[in-house]
Design an enzyme around this catalytic site. Structure first.
Site, PDB file in Angstrom:
ATOM      1  N   LYS A  18       0.835  -1.200   0.000  1.00  0.00           N
ATOM      2  CA  LYS A  18       0.000   0.000   0.000  1.00  0.00           C
ATOM      3  C   LYS A  18       0.870   1.249   0.000  1.00  0.00           C
ATOM      4  CE  LYS A  18      -3.886  -1.824   2.572  1.00  0.00           C
ATOM      5  NZ  LYS A  18      -4.762  -1.714   3.724  1.00  0.00           N
ATOM      6  N   ARG A  19       1.964   1.141   0.726  1.00  0.00           N
ATOM      7  CA  ARG A  19       2.833   2.317   0.857  1.00  0.00           C
ATOM      8  C   ARG A  19       3.480   2.701  -0.474  1.00  0.00           C
ATOM      9  NH1 ARG A  19       3.326  -0.475   5.316  1.00  0.00           N
ATOM     10  NH2 ARG A  19       5.047  -1.681   4.502  1.00  0.00           N
TER      11      ARG A  19
END
Ligand code: GLU
Length: 509
Positions: free
Chosen positions: A265-266
């Site tokens: 996600k990062r």
């Protein structure tokens, strides 16, 4: 009797689901549909500290955008409602109690600080420490205290954790439908916390209890959960539910395009492509991350992209409708090794789906965005058909269509430098005269006229086409110029061909 297939997607609402999560949801859906089963959405929000508002709706919107839906879930209810674990809080305690009563779990009273200190101490000696079958008898818990002491602590409302009493040195077998037989010795496992004195179960207990109560037949989830599977198997046994235990299938990780590590996600937009299905604005920080939908991907293309991230049909076919995916999908064609995300492949899929769309479908999408104009729908559709083969996204058609609405005022520098020769103004002027004499301005007739002119003047295609294209469109390349000219019409084309003087000065990059 064959068990009814019931699968679930069980995200924790800790943020937007990235493409890996949606892929897990999709594989569950395909598996359910293939076997005439049910697909359930359960929200695992026992860790309230990590709850992110909007994450749940985001997931539902993402799945719906891709074109599939759940049979039961938080948003639609069902026979096993509620489907949100925070609303099922009252259910779990009895199972934790059952495990204590049967000797499969115990109360641990050690504070987090004590546990942390043990870990630090070991770390200083370059060792690992965990609360497990080797250390638990040196800790403060119902195994080391007398019954009276334990009862005393509980009556004083001391905070506690109920930990699983991992069996001693037992081989735990997971028959994974993708990975085959996986054996882990319980010596390696720690005594996981199952329940806390705040009344909340942890992921492990709630997950197993709910899978059992919701009659889940297959647990299909990401590989990151494989290390939890031995504990889950042991929990089924300890709760006396071994016969009802679901089958497990752990899906390969999604890797960054270079294969170096997990796509996370990062990664956001850092890698030059979205990792989320839809745009997302972080409710706390306001940070925005882009989504495939807003980047211009079609949902059916996105579906194909997802389907191929870890699965392939074993044939040459690459384009699949949802129904075809349901037919073709099987867990034994899911790969064991991580699936690399490829932006080129993703764009390729979208391009393929764009080509499949009819001009009228695309017009419906783009009409409001075309500049105001006098062109009929039929003409706009012709423009779309001309530009579609050179486009990846519908919006590419839009941005490539400017010269249909406005005469070029700037001309592509590189083409001018390379192709605009001393005789170019003369060629354009002669062509202008030739075209002016034509009453039939159809592409076919324009092409025939152009060829006759080349013939007559003994000119090559390369001497006349680039200057003509420059004058009409401002570019050195593009779709069939005679088709473009037919759409623009005689008057407009002749006018554009007037501007031979402008070309040297008005160049653009
Ligand atoms: N709540 C877990 C997650 O966030 C579910 C894992 C599982 O499917 O068991 O992915």
């Amino acid at each position: 009797m064959q068990r009814k297939v019931r699968v679930r997607y069980a995200p924790s609402p800790t943020g937007p689901q990235h493409i890996g999560g949606i892929r897990t949801a999709l594989y569950n859906y395909l598996f359910a549909k293939k076997h005439g089963g049910d697909f359930i959405l359960r929200i695992e929000d026992t860790d309230q500290g990590r709850y992110v508002p909007g994450a749940e709706q985001y997931l539902i919107d993402s799945v719906n955008w891709c074109g599939f839906e759940f049979n039961e879930g938080v948003h639609i209810g069902g026979p096993h409602a509620p489907y949100r674990q925070s609303e099922r809080k009252h259910i779990y305690k009895q199972y934790a109690d059952q495990l204590i009563a049967s000797g499969n779990a115990y109360y641990a009273f050690d504070s987090n600080e004590v546990v942390e200190a043990k870990r630090k101490e070991a770390e200083a000696e370059k060792k690992n420490w965990q609360y497990d079958q080797f250390t638990r008898m040196r800790m403060c818990n119902s195994l080391t205290l007398t019954d009276t002491e334990t009862a005393q602590k509980l009556s004083e409302n001391s905070s506690y954790a109920i930990r699983f009493k991992t069996p001693i040195a037992e081989d735990v077998v997971i028959n994974d439908l993708i990975r085959g037989r996986v054996v882990v010795n319980s010596k390696q496992l720690d005594d996981k916390v199952l329940f806390k004195s705040d009344g909340m179960p942890t992921y492990h207990l709630a997950n197993v209890v709910d899978d059992y109560l919701m009659q889940i037949s297959h647990v299909i989830r990401g590989e990151e959960w494989l290390p939890s599977a031995p504990l889950h198997v042991l929990l089924y046994k300890a709760l006396g539910w071994e016969d009802a235990m679901p089958e497990f299938a752990h899906l390969p990780l999604l890797l960054k395009p270079d294969g170096n590590g997990k796509l996370s996600k990062r990664d956001g937009d850092r890698l030059g492509f979205p990792v989320f299905p839809l745009n997302w604005t972080d409710p706390k920080t306001g940070e925005e991350s882009s989504g495939y939908r807003e980047a211009g991907y079609f949902p059916d293309a996105f579906l194909n992209i997802l389907a191929f991230l870890g699965w392939n049909p074993g044939t040459e076919q690459e384009l699949f409708s949802m129904d075809e995916l349901v037919q073709a999908f099987s867990l034994d064609k899911v790969s064991k090794s991580g699936a690399k995300f490829s932006l080129d492949k993703a764009r390729w899929f979208n391009q393929q789906y764009l080509q499949k769309k009819s001009a009228s479908q695309l017009l419906a999408l783009l009409k409001a965005q075309f500049p105001s104009n006098d062109l009929s729908d039929a003409q706009l559709e012709k423009i779309i058909d001309l530009l579609k083969p050179r486009s990846v996204f519908a919006k590419d058609i839009l941005s490539a269509s400017d010269y249909f609405f406005t005469a070029p005022s700037l001309y592509d520098t590189k083409t001018v430098e390379k192709k605009w020769k001393e005789n170019s103004p003369q060629i354009v002027q002669e062509l202008q005269e030739v075209f002016a004499a034509e009453s039939d301005f159809s592409a076919a007739n324009l092409e025939a006229t152009f060829k006759a002119y080349l013939e007559e003047k003994q000119l090559g295609f390369g001497a006349a086409m680039p200057p003509l294209r420059l004058m009409i469109t401002g570019f050195g390349e593009g779709p069939s110029l005679f088709d473009v000219m037919e759409i623009l019409g005689k008057e407009e084309c002749l006018e554009r061909m007037e501007k031979v003087e402008a070309i040297k000065i008005a160049t653009k990059n």
